[in-house]
Write an enzyme that holds these catalytic residues in place. Sequence first.
Site, PDB file in Angstrom:
ATOM      1  N   ASP A  64       0.855  -1.173   0.000  1.00  0.00           N
ATOM      2  CA  ASP A  64       0.000   0.000   0.000  1.00  0.00           C
ATOM      3  C   ASP A  64       0.896   1.229   0.000  1.00  0.00           C
ATOM      4  O   ASP A  64       1.340   1.687   1.044  1.00  0.00           O
ATOM      5  CB  ASP A  64      -0.903  -0.018   1.238  1.00  0.00           C
ATOM      6  CG  ASP A  64      -1.897   1.138   1.262  1.00  0.00           C
ATOM      7  OD1 ASP A  64      -1.859   1.960   0.331  1.00  0.00           O
ATOM      8  OD2 ASP A  64      -2.687   1.223   2.211  1.00  0.00           O
ATOM      9  N   ARG A  97       5.452   3.301   3.926  1.00  0.00           N
ATOM     10  CA  ARG A  97       5.702   2.039   4.630  1.00  0.00           C
ATOM     11  C   ARG A  97       7.169   1.850   5.024  1.00  0.00           C
ATOM     12  O   ARG A  97       7.452   1.239   6.053  1.00  0.00           O
ATOM     13  CB  ARG A  97       5.273   0.860   3.752  1.00  0.00           C
ATOM     14  CG  ARG A  97       3.792   0.831   3.406  1.00  0.00           C
ATOM     15  CD  ARG A  97       2.935   0.683   4.640  1.00  0.00           C
ATOM     16  NE  ARG A  97       1.514   0.524   4.317  1.00  0.00           N
ATOM     17  CZ  ARG A  97       0.530   0.722   5.172  1.00  0.00           C
ATOM     18  NH1 ARG A  97       0.801   1.098   6.409  1.00  0.00           N
ATOM     19  NH2 ARG A  97      -0.725   0.544   4.820  1.00  0.00           N
ATOM     20  N   ARG A 150      -6.877  11.738   2.780  1.00  0.00           N
ATOM     21  CA  ARG A 150      -6.414  10.764   1.789  1.00  0.00           C
ATOM     22  C   ARG A 150      -7.144  10.952   0.463  1.00  0.00           C
ATOM     23  O   ARG A 150      -6.691  10.426  -0.566  1.00  0.00           O
ATOM     24  CB  ARG A 150      -6.637   9.338   2.293  1.00  0.00           C
ATOM     25  CG  ARG A 150      -5.786   8.970   3.500  1.00  0.00           C
ATOM     26  CD  ARG A 150      -6.274   7.664   4.121  1.00  0.00           C
ATOM     27  NE  ARG A 150      -6.099   6.531   3.233  1.00  0.00           N
ATOM     28  CZ  ARG A 150      -6.696   5.352   3.427  1.00  0.00           C
ATOM     29  NH1 ARG A 150      -7.545   5.183   4.452  1.00  0.00           N
ATOM     30  NH2 ARG A 150      -6.488   4.358   2.597  1.00  0.00           N
ATOM     31  N   LYS A 158      -9.419   1.998  -5.267  1.00  0.00           N
ATOM     32  CA  LYS A 158     -10.079   1.620  -4.018  1.00  0.00           C
ATOM     33  C   LYS A 158     -10.825   2.829  -3.442  1.00  0.00           C
ATOM     34  O   LYS A 158     -10.547   3.969  -3.835  1.00  0.00           O
ATOM     35  CB  LYS A 158      -9.046   1.087  -3.009  1.00  0.00           C
ATOM     36  CG  LYS A 158      -8.038   2.140  -2.541  1.00  0.00           C
ATOM     37  CD  LYS A 158      -7.021   1.546  -1.587  1.00  0.00           C
ATOM     38  CE  LYS A 158      -6.099   2.620  -1.040  1.00  0.00           C
ATOM     39  NZ  LYS A 158      -5.042   2.067  -0.181  1.00  0.00           N
ATOM     40  N   HIS A 159     -11.801   2.625  -2.537  1.00  0.00           N
ATOM     41  CA  HIS A 159     -12.395   1.402  -2.039  1.00  0.00           C
ATOM     42  C   HIS A 159     -13.800   1.303  -2.628  1.00  0.00           C
ATOM     43  O   HIS A 159     -14.680   2.027  -2.187  1.00  0.00           O
ATOM     44  CB  HIS A 159     -12.508   1.424  -0.514  1.00  0.00           C
ATOM     45  CG  HIS A 159     -11.221   1.702   0.186  1.00  0.00           C
ATOM     46  ND1 HIS A 159     -10.748   2.983   0.431  1.00  0.00           N
ATOM     47  CD2 HIS A 159     -10.299   0.843   0.717  1.00  0.00           C
ATOM     48  CE1 HIS A 159      -9.607   2.917   1.085  1.00  0.00           C
ATOM     49  NE2 HIS A 159      -9.293   1.643   1.275  1.00  0.00           N
ATOM     50  N   HIS A 193     -11.973  -0.246   9.724  1.00  0.00           N
ATOM     51  CA  HIS A 193     -11.041  -1.043  10.528  1.00  0.00           C
ATOM     52  C   HIS A 193     -11.690  -1.442  11.856  1.00  0.00           C
ATOM     53  O   HIS A 193     -11.300  -2.446  12.460  1.00  0.00           O
ATOM     54  CB  HIS A 193      -9.757  -0.263  10.820  1.00  0.00           C
ATOM     55  CG  HIS A 193      -8.896  -0.054   9.617  1.00  0.00           C
ATOM     56  ND1 HIS A 193      -9.081   1.002   8.756  1.00  0.00           N
ATOM     57  CD2 HIS A 193      -7.851  -0.766   9.130  1.00  0.00           C
ATOM     58  CE1 HIS A 193      -8.180   0.939   7.792  1.00  0.00           C
ATOM     59  NE2 HIS A 193      -7.423  -0.127   7.991  1.00  0.00           N
ATOM     60  N   ASP A 243     -10.533  -5.709   0.588  1.00  0.00           N
ATOM     61  CA  ASP A 243      -9.764  -4.976   1.582  1.00  0.00           C
ATOM     62  C   ASP A 243      -9.311  -6.002   2.631  1.00  0.00           C
ATOM     63  O   ASP A 243      -9.753  -7.164   2.612  1.00  0.00           O
ATOM     64  CB  ASP A 243     -10.627  -3.877   2.222  1.00  0.00           C
ATOM     65  CG  ASP A 243      -9.791  -2.729   2.781  1.00  0.00           C
ATOM     66  OD1 ASP A 243      -8.570  -2.900   2.946  1.00  0.00           O
ATOM     67  OD2 ASP A 243     -10.369  -1.664   3.061  1.00  0.00           O
TER      68      ASP A 243
END
Length: 362
Positions: A141, A149, A209, A239-240, A252, A326
């Site tokens: 990602d 990351r 985002r 996405k999403h 989440h 996801d």
Amino acid sequence: MKSNLILKYLYLSGKLLKKIQIPFFVFLLIILFPFCELIEEEEIIEPYKMPVFKLSGEDSLWIEKTLEGLTLRQKAAQMVMPHVDGKLYEVNSEEFRRLKYLTEELQVGGFIFFKGKIKEQAELTNRLQEMSELPLLIAADYERGLGMRLADAVEFPYNMALGAAGNYDLTYLMGKATAIEGRAIGVHQNYAPLLDINHEYRNPIINIRAYSESPYLVARHSAAFLRGMNSGEMIATAKHFPGHGATDLDSHNELPLIDKDIDDLQESDLVPFEKSIQEGIKSVMIGHLEVPALEPEKGIPATLSENIVGSLLKSRLNFNGLIVTDAMNMRAITKNYGNEEAAKLAVQAGNDIILFPPDETA
């Protein structure tokens, strides 16, 4: 078949990329590589209609023969993508034994990488590819570049900053830079761009985002990012689906409700996805979202809905690429479904990859 799609995306540029070397100059490139002289002006304005990877007749034959030789269990395992951090592990460590078991015994289809460092992730990727009988699909990602990351890589701004800048060339460059850097360390697929619209300022997981509150600006920026990714020969993922922007809940933690009628969805949330499909997006990620206008059965996440994945995305929007769930360890799924039930329903709905299952050996 689903495994056939996955194998096709692994057969890169006509040759299997089983091992990725990372010379010192590539390491420096990734660290010092913001917006360099990547493109000519005409590259940005030309519409993208070429495939990311070109397959020869020999390539296609290898795929079909390999697929024929797989058992049903092996084909199922190719759809599973567990998680891994980009670190080097001692061969006798519990984590390395886990990765070895998943790769050699269960023969999973690939891995999604999370936090780590450039050189360590590249070296671990080499070791995993060497252990695997079939080439692994390596994903990450990198919405904001590898630095999102990896601790020693370049991190780009959030999408809202690009939207505010109003320069699609910069969005293109960000996509291309991310693709070049990612491919240099062995990553084939990026779970970006994010096509959600900033409908709700209290949204705890989308918010900055998102490129914009305008579906048309989101569509244009995501198309520019996609072209950049394609130019760098990395699989982009929209996405999403069908849109995570119109909620103040985080999937989440719980299942968000997208309380919009079908006309509103068609005029807003679905617009960027339709544009990306027209632009040649190769993969779509399904969000863990309850959307009553698209799935009448109460409490069914889009991920597990044949109405949303099969009927809408595949049939009505004519998307025939790689469909990814996801992360299946998110509480929007695990609160209401067991591991095996969720995976089965996701496949029945039309997903090709089961991402980050809570029990990867089930």
